[in-house]
Scaffold this active site. Sequence first.
Site, PDB file in Angstrom:
ATOM      1  N   ASN A  13       0.879  -1.177   0.000  1.00 62.86           N
ATOM      2  CA  ASN A  13       0.000   0.000   0.000  1.00 62.86           C
ATOM      3  C   ASN A  13       0.913   1.222   0.000  1.00 62.86           C
ATOM      4  OD1 ASN A  13      -1.786   2.071   0.492  1.00 62.86           O
ATOM      5  ND2 ASN A  13      -2.192   1.495   2.625  1.00 62.86           N
ATOM      6  N   LYS A  15       0.154   4.304  -0.347  1.00 59.68           N
ATOM      7  CA  LYS A  15      -0.450   5.531   0.203  1.00 59.68           C
ATOM      8  C   LYS A  15      -0.155   6.703  -0.747  1.00 59.68           C
ATOM      9  CE  LYS A  15       0.023   3.450   4.681  1.00 59.68           C
ATOM     10  NZ  LYS A  15       0.053   3.614   6.115  1.00 59.68           N
ATOM     11  N   HIS A  99      -9.506   1.731   4.440  1.00 57.67           N
ATOM     12  CA  HIS A  99      -8.262   1.916   5.193  1.00 57.67           C
ATOM     13  C   HIS A  99      -8.507   2.917   6.317  1.00 57.67           C
ATOM     14  CE1 HIS A  99      -4.181   2.990   6.235  1.00 57.67           C
ATOM     15  NE2 HIS A  99      -3.809   1.855   5.671  1.00 57.67           N
ATOM     16  N   GLU A 101      -6.846   5.283   7.379  1.00 58.88           N
ATOM     17  CA  GLU A 101      -6.538   6.678   7.021  1.00 58.88           C
ATOM     18  C   GLU A 101      -7.700   7.313   6.259  1.00 58.88           C
ATOM     19  OE1 GLU A 101      -2.736   5.952   5.160  1.00 58.88           O
ATOM     20  OE2 GLU A 101      -1.934   5.359   7.105  1.00 58.88           O
ATOM     21  N   GLU A 170      -5.716  -4.354  10.448  1.00 66.31           N
ATOM     22  CA  GLU A 170      -4.675  -3.350  10.651  1.00 66.31           C
ATOM     23  C   GLU A 170      -4.960  -2.550  11.924  1.00 66.31           C
ATOM     24  OE1 GLU A 170      -2.575  -2.383   6.672  1.00 66.31           O
ATOM     25  OE2 GLU A 170      -4.201  -0.976   6.958  1.00 66.31           O
ATOM     26  N   GLY A 176       2.312   2.546  10.575  1.00 69.35           N
ATOM     27  CA  GLY A 176       3.312   3.597  10.379  1.00 69.35           C
ATOM     28  C   GLY A 176       4.011   4.033  11.661  1.00 69.35           C
ATOM     29  N   SER A 216       3.111  -1.864  10.292  1.00 67.74           N
ATOM     30  CA  SER A 216       4.552  -1.980  10.509  1.00 67.74           C
ATOM     31  C   SER A 216       5.092  -3.375  10.234  1.00 67.74           C
ATOM     32  CB  SER A 216       4.931  -1.512  11.921  1.00 67.74           C
ATOM     33  OG  SER A 216       4.563  -0.151  12.091  1.00 67.74           O
TER      34      SER A 216
HETATM   35  P1  PGA Z   1       2.700   0.466   7.513  1.00 68.13           P
HETATM   36  O1  PGA Z   1       1.269   0.693   6.820  1.00 68.13           O
HETATM   37  O2  PGA Z   1       3.214  -0.871   7.000  1.00 68.13           O
HETATM   38  O3  PGA Z   1       3.547   1.603   7.036  1.00 68.13           O
HETATM   39  O4  PGA Z   1       2.481   0.445   8.976  1.00 68.13           O
HETATM   40  C1  PGA Z   1       0.365  -0.355   6.662  1.00 68.13           C
HETATM   41  C2  PGA Z   1      -0.920   0.168   6.069  1.00 68.13           C
HETATM   42  O5  PGA Z   1      -1.366   1.256   6.470  1.00 68.13           O
HETATM   43  O6  PGA Z   1      -1.526  -0.473   5.187  1.00 68.13           O
END
Ligand code: PGA
Length: 258
Positions: A13, A15, A99, A101, A170, A176, A216
């Site tokens: 992903n 982003k 997601h 976000e 998640e 992140g 992460s």
């Molecule tokens: P990350 O993001 O691996 O940077 O923690 C995962 C995601 O938001 O899909």
Amino acid sequence: MNRKYRKTIIAGNWKMNKTPSETKEFMTEFKSIMPKGRWCDVALCVPAVCIPMAVRCMRETRVGIGAENCNANASGAYTGEIAANMLVDAGCKYVIIGHSERRAMGETDADVNAKVHAALKAELMPIVCVGETLEQRDLGITEDWISMQVKCALHGVPEEKIRKIVVAYEPIWAIGTGKTATPEQAEEVCEHIRTVIRKLYGAKIARAISILYGGSMNEKNAFELLAQPDIDGGLIGGASLVPEKFVQIIEAANQPTV
Ligand code: PGA
């Protein structure tokens, strides 16, 4: 993972990262070091403007390109939005839906459900994200919260279409932040998601659905997470931006010993 019953999927992903030119650079390098293993499916979900370049670069490979969102409507007066059938026509196979976000930008469970239906109608494979906040975890309501998100996202999805869906767990506190859920914590919730699906659709379907972990996940912790019986892959943010790291995660998923 349980390769006997379901697919292992490693999905990136990106982003809001990388331009179309940077996409070309990434794909060129990625292609040159990509493992040839046949066990796991690989997806890269990229910003909308990078989709044509990603599709072009990966045409001869088994890597599926995906989008990071879609609109629930088929067409019309929705300035700036992108419909699921447009993504299919551009060459996408997957779309991330719900997601955290995007939920933080106002996307509701009803929106997520409508987008799931739109994606399935267009024959895109939805990667549906669910996850709790740290506060919810501390309150001990993680399982209730996840049950609610899964039930809302899948509402009205008929049995014959449910196998096209991938669920990604998640935990928001792990995204992140560099703070990964322990394999046990991640497994506990992924197993719970499978139980929710079992209650809705029966054992055979629940056994066939791929459930990913995201938050992460990186080249160092992937193997241990993927060794859990109900974790069928990963949704990877930061580590999917660097070809070598992403490749190492795919290699972890391709380990024959898991
Ligand atoms: P990350 O993001 O691996 O940077 O923690 C995962 C995601 O938001 O899909």
